[in-house]
Design a protein around this motif. Structure first.
Motif, PDB file in Angstrom:
ATOM      1  N   SER A  29       4.155   0.195  -4.839  1.00  0.00           N
ATOM      2  CA  SER A  29       3.128   0.875  -5.616  1.00  0.00           C
ATOM      3  C   SER A  29       2.262   1.808  -4.775  1.00  0.00           C
ATOM      4  O   SER A  29       1.573   2.653  -5.316  1.00  0.00           O
ATOM      5  N   ARG A  52       1.901   7.868  -5.893  1.00  0.00           N
ATOM      6  CA  ARG A  52       1.924   6.411  -6.031  1.00  0.00           C
ATOM      7  C   ARG A  52       1.427   5.955  -7.397  1.00  0.00           C
ATOM      8  O   ARG A  52       1.877   4.936  -7.919  1.00  0.00           O
ATOM      9  N   THR A  53       0.500   6.675  -7.990  1.00  0.00           N
ATOM     10  CA  THR A  53      -0.023   6.288  -9.302  1.00  0.00           C
ATOM     11  C   THR A  53       0.759   6.910 -10.450  1.00  0.00           C
ATOM     12  O   THR A  53       0.557   6.541 -11.604  1.00  0.00           O
ATOM     13  N   ASN A  73       5.535   0.861 -11.666  1.00  0.00           N
ATOM     14  CA  ASN A  73       5.188   0.070 -10.487  1.00  0.00           C
ATOM     15  C   ASN A  73       5.333  -1.431 -10.732  1.00  0.00           C
ATOM     16  O   ASN A  73       5.594  -2.188  -9.806  1.00  0.00           O
ATOM     17  N   LEU A 103      -2.775   9.852  -1.391  1.00  0.00           N
ATOM     18  CA  LEU A 103      -2.649  10.020  -2.838  1.00  0.00           C
ATOM     19  C   LEU A 103      -2.517  11.488  -3.223  1.00  0.00           C
ATOM     20  O   LEU A 103      -1.783  11.841  -4.136  1.00  0.00           O
TER      21      LEU A 103
END
Length: 129
Positions: A29, A52-53, A73, A103
């Motif tokens: 994640s 990642r998000t 995730n 990010l």
């Protein structure tokens, strides 16, 4: 982390395929995830990446508007939905992860395969005309 890409196959031009890449060994994640491809006799090229998000996605010009990258995730899986496939999309497709990306890595960083730490074994996509 181990990455397992699957979902490739033979499809006619104009058709669709969805590739999956399952990660194991640790949660991914926090990883930037990318898809790359290597056509016969050519170098490996960037296809798509996702933060990642999942809030940021990046695409090569050759697939923009036809491919969609996404991730789950909770399932440790990243996907590549490929629509309107063309014979020139024929290649071995690889997924890769970068644990160190921030990010807001951006498209330039995310498209650079040298930034990725782990690679899957690849899955072959063949598009017939």
């Amino acid at each position: 982390v181990q990455l397992q890409a699957y979902g490739g196959g033979l499809v006619q031009a104009g058709g669709s395929l969805r590739l999956s890449c399952a990660a194991s060994g640790r949660p991914f994640s926090r990883d930037l995830m990318g898809w790359f491809r290597q056509a016969p006799g050519k170098e490996r090229d960037f296809v798509a990446a996702i933060s990642r998000t999942g809030g940021s996605t990046y695409y090569s010009n050759s697939v923009k508007g036809r491919f969609i990258i996404s991730r789950d995730n909770a399932k440790n899986t990243v996907y590549l939905q490929m629509n309107s496939l063309k014979p020139e999309d024929t290649a071995v497709y690889y997924c890769a992860s970068d644990r160190n990306a921030i990010l807001t890595a951006g498209p330039h960083y995310s498209s650079n395969q040298d930034n990725y730490d782990y690679w899957g074994q690849g899955t072959l996509v063949t598009v017939s005309s």
